[in-house]
Scaffold this active site. Structure first.
Site, short mmCIF file in Angstrom:
data_model
loop_
_atom_site.label_atom_id
_atom_site.label_comp_id
_atom_site.label_asym_id
_atom_site.label_seq_id
_atom_site.Cartn_x
_atom_site.Cartn_y
_atom_site.Cartn_z
N LYS A 123 -20.64 -6.94 27.13
CA LYS A 123 -19.93 -8.19 27.29
C LYS A 123 -18.91 -8.13 28.37
O LYS A 123 -17.83 -7.33 28.48
CB LYS A 123 -19.13 -8.41 25.87
CG LYS A 123 -18.80 -9.78 25.72
CD LYS A 123 -17.91 -9.91 24.57
CE LYS A 123 -16.61 -9.54 24.34
NZ LYS A 123 -15.55 -10.70 25.22
N LYS B 50 -16.33 -18.16 27.09
CA LYS B 50 -15.81 -19.24 26.25
C LYS B 50 -15.40 -20.56 26.90
O LYS B 50 -14.44 -21.00 26.91
CB LYS B 50 -14.66 -18.59 25.79
CG LYS B 50 -14.90 -17.32 24.78
CD LYS B 50 -13.49 -17.21 23.99
CE LYS B 50 -13.73 -15.68 23.39
NZ LYS B 50 -13.61 -14.47 24.11
N ILE C 77 -15.23 -30.84 28.47
CA ILE C 77 -15.92 -31.92 28.42
C ILE C 77 -17.51 -31.72 28.39
O ILE C 77 -17.77 -30.63 29.09
CB ILE C 77 -15.43 -33.28 28.96
CG1 ILE C 77 -15.62 -32.77 30.64
CG2 ILE C 77 -13.97 -33.77 28.55
CD1 ILE C 77 -15.40 -34.07 31.37
N PRO C 78 -18.54 -32.43 27.84
CA PRO C 78 -19.85 -32.19 27.77
C PRO C 78 -20.34 -32.11 29.09
O PRO C 78 -20.90 -31.10 29.48
CB PRO C 78 -20.41 -33.46 27.20
CG PRO C 78 -19.56 -33.87 26.16
CD PRO C 78 -18.39 -33.63 27.06
N ASN C 79 -20.06 -32.90 30.06
CA ASN C 79 -20.56 -32.59 31.56
C ASN C 79 -20.18 -31.45 32.26
O ASN C 79 -20.72 -30.84 32.78
CB ASN C 79 -19.99 -33.93 32.53
CG ASN C 79 -20.66 -33.87 33.54
OD1 ASN C 79 -22.01 -34.26 33.72
ND2 ASN C 79 -19.77 -33.80 34.72
N THR C 80 -18.84 -30.82 31.98
CA THR C 80 -18.37 -29.91 32.48
C THR C 80 -18.87 -28.54 31.98
O THR C 80 -19.12 -27.78 32.73
CB THR C 80 -16.66 -29.76 32.37
OG1 THR C 80 -16.23 -30.85 32.95
CG2 THR C 80 -16.22 -28.56 33.07
N GLN D 203 -5.35 -8.36 17.38
CA GLN D 203 -6.34 -8.97 16.50
C GLN D 203 -5.71 -9.15 15.17
O GLN D 203 -5.01 -8.32 14.75
CB GLN D 203 -7.59 -8.05 16.52
CG GLN D 203 -8.07 -7.66 17.84
CD GLN D 203 -9.03 -9.03 18.05
OE1 GLN D 203 -8.91 -10.16 17.69
NE2 GLN D 203 -10.18 -8.85 19.01
N GLY E 73 -14.24 -3.46 21.86
CA GLY E 73 -13.38 -3.10 23.35
C GLY E 73 -12.69 -1.90 23.08
O GLY E 73 -13.25 -0.90 23.15
N ARG E 74 -11.37 -2.36 23.06
CA ARG E 74 -10.51 -1.02 23.20
C ARG E 74 -10.66 0.00 22.35
O ARG E 74 -10.36 1.13 22.73
CB ARG E 74 -8.85 -1.80 22.95
CG ARG E 74 -8.36 -2.65 24.08
CD ARG E 74 -7.35 -3.57 23.67
NE ARG E 74 -7.81 -4.49 23.10
CZ ARG E 74 -6.95 -5.57 22.63
NH1 ARG E 74 -5.64 -5.77 22.89
NH2 ARG E 74 -7.64 -6.74 21.64
O1 C5P Z 1 -10.54 -4.79 22.54
P1 C5P Z 1 -11.16 -5.60 21.42
O2 C5P Z 1 -12.17 -4.98 20.24
O3 C5P Z 1 -10.12 -6.26 20.50
O4 C5P Z 1 -11.83 -6.63 22.19
C1 C5P Z 1 -12.65 -7.86 21.46
C2 C5P Z 1 -13.37 -8.62 22.42
O5 C5P Z 1 -13.82 -9.68 21.86
C3 C5P Z 1 -12.33 -8.96 23.53
O6 C5P Z 1 -13.17 -9.22 24.90
C4 C5P Z 1 -12.34 -10.51 23.20
O7 C5P Z 1 -12.07 -11.68 24.42
C5 C5P Z 1 -13.44 -11.12 22.57
N1 C5P Z 1 -13.46 -11.82 21.51
C6 C5P Z 1 -12.67 -11.70 20.13
N2 C5P Z 1 -12.56 -12.84 19.33
C7 C5P Z 1 -13.42 -14.01 19.30
C8 C5P Z 1 -14.20 -14.03 20.48
C9 C5P Z 1 -14.27 -13.00 21.67
O8 C5P Z 1 -11.76 -10.82 20.25
N3 C5P Z 1 -13.40 -14.60 18.54
#
Ligand code: C5P
Length: 224
Positions: A35, A63, A67-70, A183, A203-204
Site C-alpha cells: 500500500k 483517499k 467533488i464528483p468531477n474532481t 491510532q 505499517g509501523r
Molecule cells: O503504521 P500503521 O499500521 O498505523 O499504518 C496504517 C496505514 O493505514 C497508514 O498508511 C494509514 O494512512 C492507513 N489508514 C489508516 N486508517 C484508515 C485508512 C488508512 O490508518 N482509516
C-alpha cells in the site's frame, strides 16, 4: 490452507526504505500486497517507482475526497499506475463515489469510512455527534449503493459492516506490539481476522526496526 492477506503500508518518502520494506517482507506464509499512501506518492520519485512495479498486488491509498468531477478526474489521472486497489473517502458523497466508480475500470475502488485514528471523542471535536459504529454502518450503506468494490474500516466495525456489505473489507489500525502510535481504534491481527477482515493493513509494526524479525513475530502471532 488459505494464506492470511496483509497490505504492508509503505509509508516513507525514501526509495531505499521502500525497497527494503518490499524485499524484507517477502515470505511464503502470507499473501502480501503493498500500500502506497500520501507520503510516498507525493514524494519526488514515488510515482515513477510505482509505475515500474510489476507482479505485485498494489494499493494506491490517495483517499480522494472532493467533488464528483474532481474525484473521477483523479481516478483517471492515476490509471496509468494500474493499481489493484484505490481509495476514496465515502464522505465525498454518493455522487462522487458513483462518478469515481464509473471510470475506475479494472481497479477496485475502495471506500474509506471514518479514519482509525479517530474515536468518539475526536469525532465530537469535528462536529460528528453520532457513535462511530453507527457512522461507519451508515457509510457502508453508501458504499454499497455506489457499488464500490471494498471498504476500509477499523476491525471493530467489521461485523456490523458485514451485515450489509458482502465484498472485501480491509482493516488498518492493527497492532501486535505495544505501541498504538496515533491510532485509536485498534485490534490485533488475530482479532481482526476473527471479526471477518479480508485484508489487514499494517505499517509501523512491520516497517519500524527489524522488518524480517517483525514479520516473523506477526507469523508467530497468527499461529497462536
Ligand atoms: O503504521 P500503521 O499500521 O498505523 O499504518 C496504517 C496505514 O493505514 C497508514 O498508511 C494509514 O494512512 C492507513 N489508514 C489508516 N486508517 C484508515 C485508512 C488508512 O490508518 N482509516
Amino acid at each position: 490452507m488459505k494464506k492470511n492477506k496483509i497490505f504492508v503500508a509503505c509509508d516513507s518518502p525514501n526509495i531505499s526504505k521502500i525497497k527494503e520494506i518490499i524485499n524484507h517482507t517477502k515470505n511464503s506464509k502470507l499473501k502480501i500486497g503493498y500500500k502506497f499512501g500520501l507520503e510516498f506518492l507525493n514524494s519526488k520519485k514515488g510515482r515513477n517507482f510505482v509505475s515500474n512495479l510489476k507482479n505485485y498486488i498494489t494499493f494506491g491509498d490517495y483517499k480522494f475526497n472532493d467533488i464528483p468531477n474532481t474525484c473521477a478526474a483523479a481516478v483517471k489521472a492515476v490509471q496509468d499506475l494500474k493499481f489493484n486497489y484505490l481509495t476514496i473517502h465515502i464522505s465525498s458523497g454518493l455522487e462522487a463515489l458513483k462518478a469515481a466508480k464509473k471510470v475506475s475500470k479494472k481497479t477496485k475502488l475502495v471506500g474509506v469510512t471514518i479514519l482509525t485514528s479517530l474515536d468518539n471523542k475526536e469525532l465530537k471535536k469535528i462536529g460528528f455527534n453520532r457513535d462511530v459504529k453507527k457512522l461507519v454502518f451508515h457509510q457502508a450503506k453508501l458504499a454499497k449503493k455506489a457499488k464500490l468494490d471494498a471498504i476500509v474500516c477499523s476491525a471493530h466495525e467489521v461485523k456490523i459492516v458485514r451485515k450489509i456489505f458482502k465484498k472485501e473489507i480491509i482493516t488498518p489500525g492493527i497492532r501486535f506490539s505495544k505501541s498504538k502510535n496515533d491510532q485509536k481504534r485498534i485490534l490485533t491481527p488475530n482479532q481482526a481476522y476473527k471479526n471477518g477482515s479480508d485484508w489487514l493493513v499494517i505499517g509501523r509494526p512491520i516497517t519500524k526496526g527489524n522488518i524480517k524479525k517483525n514479520i516473523q513475530t506477526l507469523i508467530n502471532h497468527l499461529g497462536k
